[in-house]
Scaffold this motif. Structure first.
Motif, PDB file in Angstrom:
ATOM      1  N   PRO A  19     -42.863   6.671  26.199  1.00 36.86           N
ATOM      2  CA  PRO A  19     -43.241   5.820  24.885  1.00 36.86           C
ATOM      3  C   PRO A  19     -43.129   6.878  23.399  1.00 36.86           C
ATOM      4  CG  PRO A  19     -45.261   6.560  25.844  1.00 36.86           C
ATOM      5  CD  PRO A  19     -44.184   6.851  26.904  1.00 36.86           C
ATOM      6  N   ALA A  20     -42.210   7.319  23.422  1.00 38.46           N
ATOM      7  CA  ALA A  20     -42.252   8.066  22.137  1.00 38.46           C
ATOM      8  C   ALA A  20     -40.959   7.711  21.294  1.00 38.46           C
ATOM      9  CB  ALA A  20     -42.219   9.727  22.374  1.00 38.46           C
ATOM     10  N   THR A  21     -41.007   7.816  20.024  1.00 37.90           N
ATOM     11  CA  THR A  21     -39.865   7.793  19.233  1.00 37.90           C
ATOM     12  C   THR A  21     -40.084   8.614  18.315  1.00 37.90           C
ATOM     13  OG1 THR A  21     -38.408   6.160  18.136  1.00 37.90           O
ATOM     14  CG2 THR A  21     -40.596   5.737  17.792  1.00 37.90           C
ATOM     15  N   ALA A  22     -38.907   8.756  17.241  1.00 40.24           N
ATOM     16  CA  ALA A  22     -39.273   9.723  16.045  1.00 40.24           C
ATOM     17  C   ALA A  22     -39.437   9.014  15.129  1.00 40.24           C
ATOM     18  CB  ALA A  22     -37.962  10.627  15.823  1.00 40.24           C
ATOM     19  N   PHE A  23     -40.059   9.297  13.721  1.00 39.52           N
ATOM     20  CA  PHE A  23     -40.148   8.202  12.517  1.00 39.52           C
ATOM     21  C   PHE A  23     -38.913   8.680  11.666  1.00 39.52           C
ATOM     22  CE2 PHE A  23     -44.769   7.949  13.426  1.00 39.52           C
ATOM     23  CZ  PHE A  23     -44.927   6.692  13.122  1.00 39.52           C
ATOM     24  N   ALA A  24     -38.238   7.721  11.207  1.00 44.64           N
ATOM     25  CA  ALA A  24     -37.305   8.012  10.219  1.00 44.64           C
ATOM     26  C   ALA A  24     -37.808   8.092   8.758  1.00 44.64           C
ATOM     27  CB  ALA A  24     -36.365   6.729  10.153  1.00 44.64           C
ATOM     28  N   ASP A  25     -38.020   9.455   8.634  1.00 44.81           N
ATOM     29  CA  ASP A  25     -38.739  10.063   7.368  1.00 44.81           C
ATOM     30  C   ASP A  25     -37.974   9.654   6.061  1.00 44.81           C
ATOM     31  OD1 ASP A  25     -40.283  13.058   8.486  1.00 44.81           O
ATOM     32  OD2 ASP A  25     -40.600  10.788   8.977  1.00 44.81           O
ATOM     33  N   ASN A  26     -36.834   9.239   6.171  1.00 44.81           N
ATOM     34  CA  ASN A  26     -36.161   8.738   4.927  1.00 44.81           C
ATOM     35  C   ASN A  26     -35.977   7.279   4.734  1.00 44.81           C
ATOM     36  OD1 ASN A  26     -34.524   8.310   7.102  1.00 44.81           O
ATOM     37  ND2 ASN A  26     -32.501   9.032   6.183  1.00 44.81           N
ATOM     38  N   THR A  27     -37.075   6.567   5.429  1.00 47.79           N
ATOM     39  CA  THR A  27     -37.277   5.195   5.174  1.00 47.79           C
ATOM     40  C   THR A  27     -37.517   4.833   3.973  1.00 47.79           C
ATOM     41  OG1 THR A  27     -38.335   5.081   7.524  1.00 47.79           O
ATOM     42  CG2 THR A  27     -38.573   3.090   6.190  1.00 47.79           C
ATOM     43  N   ASP A  28     -37.036   3.740   3.267  1.00 50.06           N
ATOM     44  CA  ASP A  28     -37.263   3.098   2.006  1.00 50.06           C
ATOM     45  C   ASP A  28     -38.788   3.070   1.693  1.00 50.06           C
ATOM     46  OD1 ASP A  28     -37.278   1.918  -0.592  1.00 50.06           O
ATOM     47  OD2 ASP A  28     -36.488   0.067   0.085  1.00 50.06           O
ATOM     48  N   ALA A  29     -39.290   3.731   0.734  1.00 54.35           N
ATOM     49  CA  ALA A  29     -40.713   3.548   0.321  1.00 54.35           C
ATOM     50  C   ALA A  29     -40.846   2.972  -0.865  1.00 54.35           C
ATOM     51  CB  ALA A  29     -41.127   5.135   0.299  1.00 54.35           C
ATOM     52  N   SER A  30     -40.180   1.794  -1.077  1.00 58.42           N
ATOM     53  CA  SER A  30     -40.405   1.184  -2.267  1.00 58.42           C
ATOM     54  C   SER A  30     -41.569   0.022  -2.014  1.00 58.42           C
ATOM     55  CB  SER A  30     -39.122   0.415  -2.715  1.00 58.42           C
ATOM     56  OG  SER A  30     -38.617  -0.400  -1.638  1.00 58.42           O
ATOM     57  N   TRP A 270     -44.379  17.194  17.666  1.00 64.74           N
ATOM     58  CA  TRP A 270     -44.785  15.695  17.325  1.00 64.74           C
ATOM     59  C   TRP A 270     -45.403  14.953  18.699  1.00 64.74           C
ATOM     60  CZ3 TRP A 270     -46.721  14.713  12.781  1.00 64.74           C
ATOM     61  CH2 TRP A 270     -46.238  15.282  11.791  1.00 64.74           C
ATOM     62  N   GLY A 271     -46.409  14.419  18.719  1.00 64.44           N
ATOM     63  CA  GLY A 271     -46.737  13.539  19.914  1.00 64.44           C
ATOM     64  C   GLY A 271     -46.399  12.206  19.935  1.00 64.44           C
ATOM     65  N   TYR A 272     -46.983  11.686  20.924  1.00 59.03           N
ATOM     66  CA  TYR A 272     -46.775  10.082  20.979  1.00 59.03           C
ATOM     67  C   TYR A 272     -47.463   9.387  20.031  1.00 59.03           C
ATOM     68  CZ  TYR A 272     -44.799  11.689  25.490  1.00 59.03           C
ATOM     69  OH  TYR A 272     -44.332  12.070  26.760  1.00 59.03           O
ATOM     70  N   TYR A 273     -47.007   8.232  19.827  1.00 58.15           N
ATOM     71  CA  TYR A 273     -47.620   7.185  18.911  1.00 58.15           C
ATOM     72  C   TYR A 273     -47.537   5.626  19.467  1.00 58.15           C
ATOM     73  CZ  TYR A 273     -43.088   6.249  16.873  1.00 58.15           C
ATOM     74  OH  TYR A 273     -41.774   5.990  16.741  1.00 58.15           O
ATOM     75  N   ASP A 274     -48.120   4.799  18.682  1.00 66.00           N
ATOM     76  CA  ASP A 274     -47.961   3.392  19.048  1.00 66.00           C
ATOM     77  C   ASP A 274     -46.945   2.893  18.293  1.00 66.00           C
ATOM     78  OD1 ASP A 274     -48.018   0.715  19.336  1.00 66.00           O
ATOM     79  OD2 ASP A 274     -50.095   0.504  18.704  1.00 66.00           O
ATOM     80  N   LYS A 275     -45.751   2.388  18.886  1.00 66.85           N
ATOM     81  CA  LYS A 275     -44.655   2.131  18.032  1.00 66.85           C
ATOM     82  C   LYS A 275     -44.595   0.798  17.419  1.00 66.85           C
ATOM     83  CE  LYS A 275     -41.452   4.385  21.361  1.00 66.85           C
ATOM     84  NZ  LYS A 275     -40.283   4.307  22.353  1.00 66.85           N
ATOM     85  N   THR A 276     -45.649  -0.047  17.990  1.00 70.13           N
ATOM     86  CA  THR A 276     -45.778  -1.339  17.434  1.00 70.13           C
ATOM     87  C   THR A 276     -46.598  -1.485  16.194  1.00 70.13           C
ATOM     88  OG1 THR A 276     -45.536  -2.305  19.647  1.00 70.13           O
ATOM     89  CG2 THR A 276     -46.756  -3.591  17.866  1.00 70.13           C
ATOM     90  N   GLY A 277     -47.532  -0.459  16.234  1.00 75.71           N
ATOM     91  CA  GLY A 277     -48.421  -0.265  15.158  1.00 75.71           C
ATOM     92  C   GLY A 277     -49.764  -1.270  15.164  1.00 75.71           C
TER      93      GLY A 277
END
Length: 818
Positions: A19-30, A270-277
């Motif tokens: 249950p792990a995925t990487a964050f897309a750090d270049n996601t639109d932050a607008s 980087w560890g695991y996180y809740d992908k759904t939030g």
């Protein structure tokens, strides 16, 4: 029995995705308006220096890569010790006798930074379970055997960052022989910091608090908010377990997650996180959408205007230059509905939008905004007017436009514009090629010289249309004349005639006359009322009426005579200030009486030196008139005027009491007051009189003295009402009046019959001699010869007494019995 090791082949080992995925750090932050960034400090609204958009470029490790295990690969479970390699059963059916152990279904793999815990469900016929582990891409090896009541195993023999796969097999014991059940494909994971359990609380202040548990092995945490389909970093690193996020709009939903990290040799893993939030709705009052109204453009400014937004404490104006990004350029108060931007360049392209701001304490909550209004800085469009000089000529005029060096005038021809004046520096011109009755549409376009070039400005693309018609007459005067207001205007070339319009203050114009002259007398204008007049010329073209325009109306007032509602006019005196004829204008009035030695005196009434009425007493031969009284009764704000004439003798008995109204050059009788109570029961030869007490609105109140049979002298009041142009009593019943100390007390001399109602024969009661009563009202009609009075006993009982036509009194107090 020969012991053999029974080895089961795995029919397919599938790696379970971690249950792990990487964050897309270049996601639109607008923000919701994806181009807008708040560039304005609220303390300095004109400052254009802004915040740069955050670029999220940090690469995070994907610790849990998806691994596809080929089903064609079958791995042998190798025993790690003699205890893990019991004698195997032969294939002669021994297992059928004792019952096979069932399939062990795996439930989950719990991962921490220093352990992995495999969980499973109870299998049928299991006496115990064996746990198998595979390191990386190696082979499975049994690592532990646990009792049948144990359904999980925690493996602490792991390395941080290592990849491990686990599966479990049930074991059935037949004496000292292990019978192994089937197993599922293993569950795979990477030893890492586990995902925090996140909570989100929406605060009444308009903020949101994200909280999470402290994760073992974590060096710190990063907090994210969902932005579209990706995640946006809102807190890069913290060692705490909560964070308050304030960049929210009340009423909108927000989704958050938290990712831990562990620092190994100076690098963050980087560890695991809740992908759904975790999602929650922000509290507080959000400002409403700011609706844009207009963008006004001049050669050196742009003014954006908007409608009031709900819950707004102030507004922020954003501007985009060309194809750039929006920047906040000003913050204005909640009462502002427009902002003028003068920091623009001629011919530059700008787009504007506005957002409402609600203050939560010191925090700004931004409302939604509309797509911007776009324009080019240029000379604004002139406001064009077209009028008719005559039926064959039109005048085109327009306002002087700031920044314009000149103008070009166009006439519409079909779907295109034709130039009629190519260059003009003034603000009007004439077009003399029109035909009466036809429509013509004009527009004017300004231009400005810039850098040696002609830049054409804005213009009205629809244009202004005018029908060729006679010119608009100008009202030259509105003046009061006798009995009217006279309106005058100039003669218009080509006009067949004129329509005259009138309105009162605050009202609308209505056509009141069609004339061919250039004057009109309005005889229906009321006195002391202000009117406005305008005139429209018209002409006949073949069988068609072509109407011209009108100009602004001219006012006038017909001032009337100023007089009280009730006025006594002395005889043998001339009056010049009062209206006695009802036309609203002052009249010359005089009353001349004649008192002869005989029984036929009279009075002559003159208006403007013309005798218009003679009133005499010859109809009453028993009374000699010694005094005539003239009263002017003005009703309904001067709209109805009556002349009251009464004549009295030496003992105040009246010979005449009439009301007159002026009609067609003379006074005509409107009401004979004596006839209202004239009968054998009311006698006027002694102490009989009537006088006008007051006039108010459409009512005249009168006071009467008369001699009634049975009661003698009585007084009462009667009101006359003007309705449908006629005066009439408002009721047949009049209240009795007691003046000069006379007490309402009547003592019966003998028994008197009292009736239930006037004119009825139904007896109410008999009044005995000596009983004291009150007389409250008088009943009389002009069509009967009897008068009734209302009697009231001390116990409140009431009835009506008929007044006889005789001279005998019914009460001790009766005097001058009729």
């Amino acid at each position: 029995m020969k012991k053999k090791l029974l080895i089961w082949l795995l029919t397919g080992m599938m790696a379970v995705a971690a249950p792990a995925t990487a964050f897309a750090d270049n996601t639109d932050a607008s923000l919701p308006l994806d181009e807008i960034q708040d560039q304005t400090d609220s303390q300095e609204p004109e400052e254009e220096e802004g915040l740069s958009e955050e670029e999220l470029t940090e690469e995070e490790d994907l610790l849990l890569e998806e691994e596809e295990v080929q089903e064609s690969e079958k791995e042998m479970l190798e025993e790690s010790s003699a205890a893990d390699a019991p004698d195997a059963l032969s294939a002669d059916g021994a297992r059928d006798a004792v019952g096979d152990p069932g399939l062990t279904q795996l439930e989950g793999l719990d991962i921490t930074y220093n352990s992995m815990t495999i969980r499973w469900k109870a299998a049928d016929n299991a006496d115990k379970y064996r746990v198998y582990k595979k390191i990386g891409n190696g082979s499975y090896k049994g690592i532990a055997t646990v009792d049948a009541g144990v359904l999980s195993y925690k493996d602490t023999d792991v390395d941080f960052g290592g990849t491990y796969t686990y599966t479990v097999r049930a074991i059935k014991m037949e004496e000292d022989t292990e019978i192994l059940g089937e197993c599922q494909p293993g569950q795979k994971g990477v030893v890492n910091v586990e995902a925090p359990k996140v909570t989100v609380t929406a605060n009444n202040s308009g903020t949101m608090t994200i909280g999470w548990n402290k994760v073992a092995g974590a060096t710190g945490y990063r907090v994210f908010v969902k932005n579209g389909s990706g995640w946006k970093i809102i807190l890069s690193a913290t060692q705490g377990t909560s964070y308050t996020y304030s960049d929210v709009i009340p009423g909108q939903k927000y989704t958050f997650t938290v990712r831990p990290y562990r620092n190994i040799a100076g690098s963050n893993v980087w560890g695991y996180y809740d992908k759904t939030g975790v999602t929650a709705t922000a509290k507080g009052t959000a400002p409403g959408l700011t609706e844009l109204e207009n963008l006004d453009i001049t050669y050196n400014s742009m003014t954006i205007s908007w409608k009031e937004a709900a819950n707004a404490d102030k507004y922020r104006i954003y501007r985009k230059t060309g194809n750039g990004s929006y920047k906040g350029i000003a913050t204005v108060s909640k009462s502002a509905r427009a902002y003028k931007d003068t920091s623009v360049q001629f011919a530059g392209t700008y787009t504007y939008t506005v957002r409402a701001i609600k203050m939560n304490g010191t925090k700004e909550v931004l409302g939604a905004c509309q797509p911007g209004m776009k324009g080019v800085v240029n000379v604004e469009a002139p406001k064009v007017e077209v009028s008719c000089n005559s039926y064959s000529s039109m005048k085109i005029s327009w306002n002087k436009v700031a920044g314009a060096d000149g103008y070009r005038v166009f006439l519409r021809s079909g779907n295109s514009w034709g130039i009629i004046v190519s260059d003009i520096k003034t603000t009007s011109c004439n077009y003399n090629k029109v035909v009466a009755g036809r429509d013509y549409t004009f527009t004017v376009r300004p231009y400005r010289k810039a850098d040696g070039k002609t830049v054409w400005g804005y213009y009205d693309k629809v244009g202004v249309t005018q029908t060729a018609a006679p010119a608009a007459p100008k009202v030259s005067s509105v003046k009061a004349v006798t009995g009217a207001l006279e309106v005058s205007w100039n003669k218009v070339s080509g006009a067949t005639g004129y329509y005259v319009y009138r309105r009162e203050a605050g009202g609308s114009y209505k056509k009141i006359a069609t004339v061919s002259e250039t004057t009109y007398k309005d005889t229906e204008a009321l006195v002391n009322t202000t009117y406005f007049y305008t005139v429209r010329a018209y002409m006949k073209v073949n069988s068609t009426i072509v109407e011209g325009d009108v100009q602004t109306g001219v006012s006038g007032i017909r001032k009337g005579a100023v007089q009280p509602a009730l006025l006594t006019l002395r005889t043998d005196s001339t009056y010049l200030l009062y209206d006695v004829t009802g036309d609203g204008d002052p009249d010359k009035f005089r009353a001349e009486p004649y008192y002869g030695n005989s029984l036929n005196s009279y009075v002559n009434i003159y208006v403007d030196d013309k005798k218009v009425l003679t009133v005499s007493d010859e109809e009453e031969s028993r009374i000699t008139t010694l005094n005539y009284k003239i009263q002017l009764c003005t009703m309904n704000n001067s709209n109805n005027i009556y002349l009251a004439v009464t004549g009295s003798s030496e003992n105040d008995s009246q010979s005449v009491a009439k009301l007159y109204q002026y009609t067609d050059g003379e006074f005509k009788e409107a009401a004979n007051l004596r006839e209202q109570f004239e009968s054998n029961a009311v006698r006027w030869n002694r102490l009989g009189s009537v006088k006008i007490e007051s006039v108010e609105g459409n009512q005249i109140q009168t006071f009467w003295n008369g001699q009634l049979g049975g009661t003698g002298a009585m007084s009462w009041r009667t009101t006359f009402v003007l309705k449908d142009g006629k005066l009439a009593r408002n009721s047949n019943i009049s209240p009795a009046v007691y003046e000069d100390g006379k007490e309402n007390k009547w003592t019966a001399l003998h028994s008197i019959t009292i009736y239930k109602d006037a004119l009825s024969g139904d007896i109410a009661f008999t009044l005995p001699a000596g009983e004291v009563v009150k007389i409250q009202r008088v009943y009389a009609r002009t069509d009967i010869n009897n008068v009734y009075v209302e009697v009231e006993r001390s116990n409140g009982q009431k009835g009506w007494m008929k007044c006889p036509n005789g001279d005998n009194g019914y009460f001790e107090e009766s005097i001058y019995v009729g």
